[in-house]
Scaffold this motif. Structure first.
Motif, PDB file in Angstrom:
ATOM      1  N   PHE A 172       3.890   8.552   6.698  1.00  0.00           N
ATOM      2  CA  PHE A 172       3.423   8.154   5.279  1.00  0.00           C
ATOM      3  C   PHE A 172       3.980   8.780   4.400  1.00  0.00           C
ATOM      4  CE2 PHE A 172       1.145   6.349   2.164  1.00  0.00           C
ATOM      5  CZ  PHE A 172       2.033   4.345   1.543  1.00  0.00           C
ATOM      6  N   ALA A 173       3.157   9.554   4.236  1.00  0.00           N
ATOM      7  CA  ALA A 173       3.448  10.722   3.075  1.00  0.00           C
ATOM      8  C   ALA A 173       5.009  11.526   3.323  1.00  0.00           C
ATOM      9  CB  ALA A 173       2.596  11.619   3.704  1.00  0.00           C
ATOM     10  N   THR A 174       5.654  11.727   4.388  1.00  0.00           N
ATOM     11  CA  THR A 174       7.286  11.678   4.483  1.00  0.00           C
ATOM     12  C   THR A 174       8.104  10.406   3.865  1.00  0.00           C
ATOM     13  OG1 THR A 174       6.418  12.997   6.533  1.00  0.00           O
ATOM     14  CG2 THR A 174       9.210  12.399   6.273  1.00  0.00           C
ATOM     15  N   PHE A 175       7.744   9.420   4.297  1.00  0.00           N
ATOM     16  CA  PHE A 175       8.596   8.208   3.830  1.00  0.00           C
ATOM     17  C   PHE A 175       8.437   7.990   2.271  1.00  0.00           C
ATOM     18  CE2 PHE A 175       8.766   7.105   8.313  1.00  0.00           C
ATOM     19  CZ  PHE A 175      10.086   6.636   8.421  1.00  0.00           C
ATOM     20  N   ALA A 176       6.606   8.059   1.916  1.00  0.00           N
ATOM     21  CA  ALA A 176       6.507   8.057   0.420  1.00  0.00           C
ATOM     22  C   ALA A 176       7.333   9.322  -0.167  1.00  0.00           C
ATOM     23  CB  ALA A 176       5.451   8.306   0.094  1.00  0.00           C
TER      24      ALA A 176
END
Length: 712
Positions: free
Chosen positions: A10-14
């Protein structure tokens, strides 16, 4: 473990999304700045630095105030060269401009034998129909070409004054071009003679309104003089011209100056400018001849084209004669040939030995031919020629034959008789040495014409003399009555012989025919004049009816004079109705006196001509009130007899008016506008007149008062 992995993903996509947003924002700003900079640079290159540029996303907004609409368009075009034109948003303004100036109103009027043409621009509220009516009246049966355009602007100051003046001037200018502008009229025209040119110029300047500047260019054709003749002599009566011709104004001035220096009275300045000069050095040759004759002191010099003959006075010193003639011969321009003669002093001879021929013309027109002729052929020819010139019953031949006469004798006799025919009475005397014409005439140009005839028909070695006296009593033009005498005679005759019309009508009574015949004869014996024919009525009936009737009657008289072949170029017909009574309208005698036609002279001093023409528009407005009723309709009379008379005997309408029986009946029940056109008006005023019902007129008429107009 699983939760940690999800958080990492999730952090990567954000982080990727955030980086994408930042990158997109930076890209949009870059595009906006790039587009804005490129457009501003293009506008600067196009000279449109006034334009303001803003960019939002892919759109480019142009703002600011453009100097002109053309600059606004150039700015849009320049921006469209950098970005797609669909992305350019126009938020620009244009500096407000002043109201569009009105166009220049003008008319060019061309008139010649083929017709009249009009071309130009006039205000939309101009009475175009009235202008064309006036033009068509002047053109007659010739073509009228209308190329006028209109514009929806107010007429400039003095426009109507200029137009009215131009239309009046056109009447006197059958071959002309008139340019009409507001406050200015330019006229280019041709007159038939220098005298007519001077008269036309004076009239056009005199009649110009104060609000109009007039530019005149009127030319007159020069006469053809053949042969080109000049004769100057010095004798006991002084220095003078028998005939004088010049080719230009400058040439005439030079010739007259030489003549005055030779002793001619300064008041004798007549010298005709014409065509046919044999050499451009004509004035130089004449000047040499006049100066030479003045040095001799007496004699005559005659030019017939390029042939010049000089005859010195008897007794002139031979040495002086030879010197002067030698100097003249050397000074004369090429082409001119000089023949000079010094007459010998006559010796005493026995009476009757010198052959001669004489012709005497009496004041009664009888011609007696005496003396000597060469032979039978010469006598028969001379008698036939004299009868052709003076009339078969007027010639008496009593000449004898002499075969020793010079060969040129018959030609000199013919030329002399031709000259004698120019006189009222006089004598012709021919000898071997000379030809002399003496007598009296009523023609101011007789001397010049005789000199031209003799110079053209005799050889350069034939010597002639002219002693002709002008007598005013013999001048048929001088014997004509003056304009003032003519109008006084016509007015006196008209006073004693009244022109009458059919009751309530503009139709002339049968008794008026003989009176108009006499008036026509009197007018034909008068010089050309400006005449106003006035119609007047009594005060019975409505004022508008009387006005229209008086106009109709005045026009009927003018038409009757035209039918009698009278030149009515300067005549106008105007009706004054009941406005100018000369007697009491309360009595039958007074009303009879007020019903009249008057002939009034139009003079520049009184300005009657302009008043008659300019005032006609107001007259037309009044004349438009119920034309049909003015010509016989009874009003205010409830008797069946008067009503029947009005219905059964309507007068014929005047030219340009329309009044049928059905229209007359319609006016009794409903208002009806009637158009009235009168001859002398420059413009037409259309008026609508309400005709009151008959019962209403009866209510307003005083009791016992006759209001019918049958006798006006």
């Amino acid at each position: 473990m699983r939760l940690s992995s999800l958080l990492i993903v999730f952090a990567t996509f954000a982080t990727a999304a955030l980086l994408s947003i930042v990158a997109a924002s930076l890209s949009a700003d870059l595009i906006e700045d790039t587009s804005k900079s490129a457009v501003k640079r293009e506008l600067s290159l196009a000279g449109q630095d006034w334009a303001e540029v803003h960019a939002e996303g892919l759109q480019v907004f142009l703002a600011g105030t453009a100097p002109t609409e053309a600059d606004r368009f150039r700015a849009m075009t320049a921006a469209g060269r950098i970005v797609d034109a669909a992305r350019v948003i126009d938020n620009m303004q244009v500096i407000a401009t002043a109201d569009i100036a009105p166009p220049r109103f003008s008319i060019e009027i061309l008139r010649n034998d083929a017709g009249i043409s009009l071309i130009g621009l006039i205000p939309a509220d101009s009475d175009r129909d009235a202008i064309l009516r006036t033009i068509r009246k002047l053109a007659g049966t010739r073509t009228v070409t209308d190329l006028l355009e209109t514009a929806e602007y107010d007429a400039p100051r003095a426009w109507q004054d200029s137009l009215d003046y131009a239309l009046k001037a056109l009447r006197d200018l059958p071959r002309s071009k008139i340019s009409v502008d507001a406050g200015q009229v330019s006229i280019t025209a041709m007159a038939n003679s220098p005298d007519e040119r001077q008269e036309l110029s004076a009239k056009l300047v005199r009649t110009a309104p104060g609000t109009v500047d007039v530019n005149l260019d009127i030319s007159a054709p020069r006469p053809v003089i053949a042969p080109f003749t000049l004769r100057f002599l010095i004798d006991e009566d002084g220095a003078r011209f028998d005939a004088c011709s010049a080719d230009t104004d400058r040439s005439r001035t030079r010739i007259l100056t030489a003549a005055r220096n030779a002793g001619m009275d300064a008041s004798r300045t007549n010298c005709t400018i014409g065509l046919g000069v044999p050499s451009p050095n004509w004035a130089e040759a004449v000047e040499v001849a006049i100066n030479g004759l003045a040095e001799l002191g007496a004699g005559s010099v005659t030019f017939s084209d390029a042939d010049m003959s000089l005859t010195a006075a008897q007794g002139t010193d031979q040495a002086v004669f030879d010197r002067v003639i030698g100097e003249m011969d050397s000074a004369l321009p090429e082409v001119f040939a000089l023949a000079a003669t010094l007459p010998e002093t006559p010796e005493t001879v026995a009476e009757g030995t010198t052959p001669e021929f004489t012709a005497t013309l009496s004041p009664e027109g009888l011609v007696a031919l005496r003396g000597r002729l060469s032979n039978d052929v010469a006598r028969a020819t001379t008698e036939s020629f004299a009868k052709a010139k003076f009339g078969s019953e007027q010639v008496y031949m009593a000449a004898r034959l002499d075969e020793t006469l010079p060969q040129s004798w018959p030609f000199r006799v013919m030329a002399g008789l031709d000259a004698l025919a120019q006189l009222h009475h006089g004598t012709l005397r021919i000898t071997p040495e000379s030809l002399a014409v003496t007598g009296k005439t009523g023609d101011t140009e007789a001397n010049a014409r005789i000199a031209q005839l003799l110079a053209g028909n005799l050889s350069s070695t034939d010597h002639f003399s002219i002693d002709v006296l002008y007598v005013e009593e013999l001048d048929p033009l001088a014997a004509l009555p003056t304009v003032e005498e003519c109008i006084a005679d016509i007015q006196a005759f008209n006073k004693d012989n009244k022109i009458v019309f059919e009751p309530g009508s503009g139709t002339l009574d049968a008794s008026a025919a003989d009176i108009l015949d006499s008036i026509a004869i009197k007018i034909s014996d008068c010089p050309e004049m400006q005449l106003e024919i006035q119609g007047h009525t009594d005060s019975q009936g409505r004022e508008s009816m009387n006005q229209a009737l008086s106009q109709t009657r005045a026009q009927s008289v003018l038409t009757a004079l035209q039918d009698r072949r009278i030149l009515t170029k300067g005549f106008v017909a105007n009706g004054y109705g009941e406005t100018q009574p000369i007697a009491d309208n309360e009595t039958e005698e007074g009303r009879e006196a007020n019903r009249r036609i008057e002939f009034v002279l139009i003079t520049p001093d009184t300005g009657a001509a302009g008043d008659a023409e300019e005032g006609s528009a107001a007259d037309e407005a009044t004349a438009g009130d119920d034309v049909a009723a003015s010509e016989g309709t009874s009003e205010g009379d409830d008797t069946a007899e008067d009503s029947t008379q009005a219905d059964e005997a309507p007068a014929a309408p005047a030219e340009g008016e329309s009044a049928t029986a059905s229209e007359q009946e319609a006016t009794e029940t409903a208002p009806a506008p009637v158009d009235s056109e009168t001859e002398p008006s420059e413009t037409e005023v259309e008026a609508e007149a309400e005709t009151a019902p008959a019962d209403e007129a009866e209510q307003t008429a005083p009791a016992g008062e006759e209001t019918t107009n049958d006798q006006n």
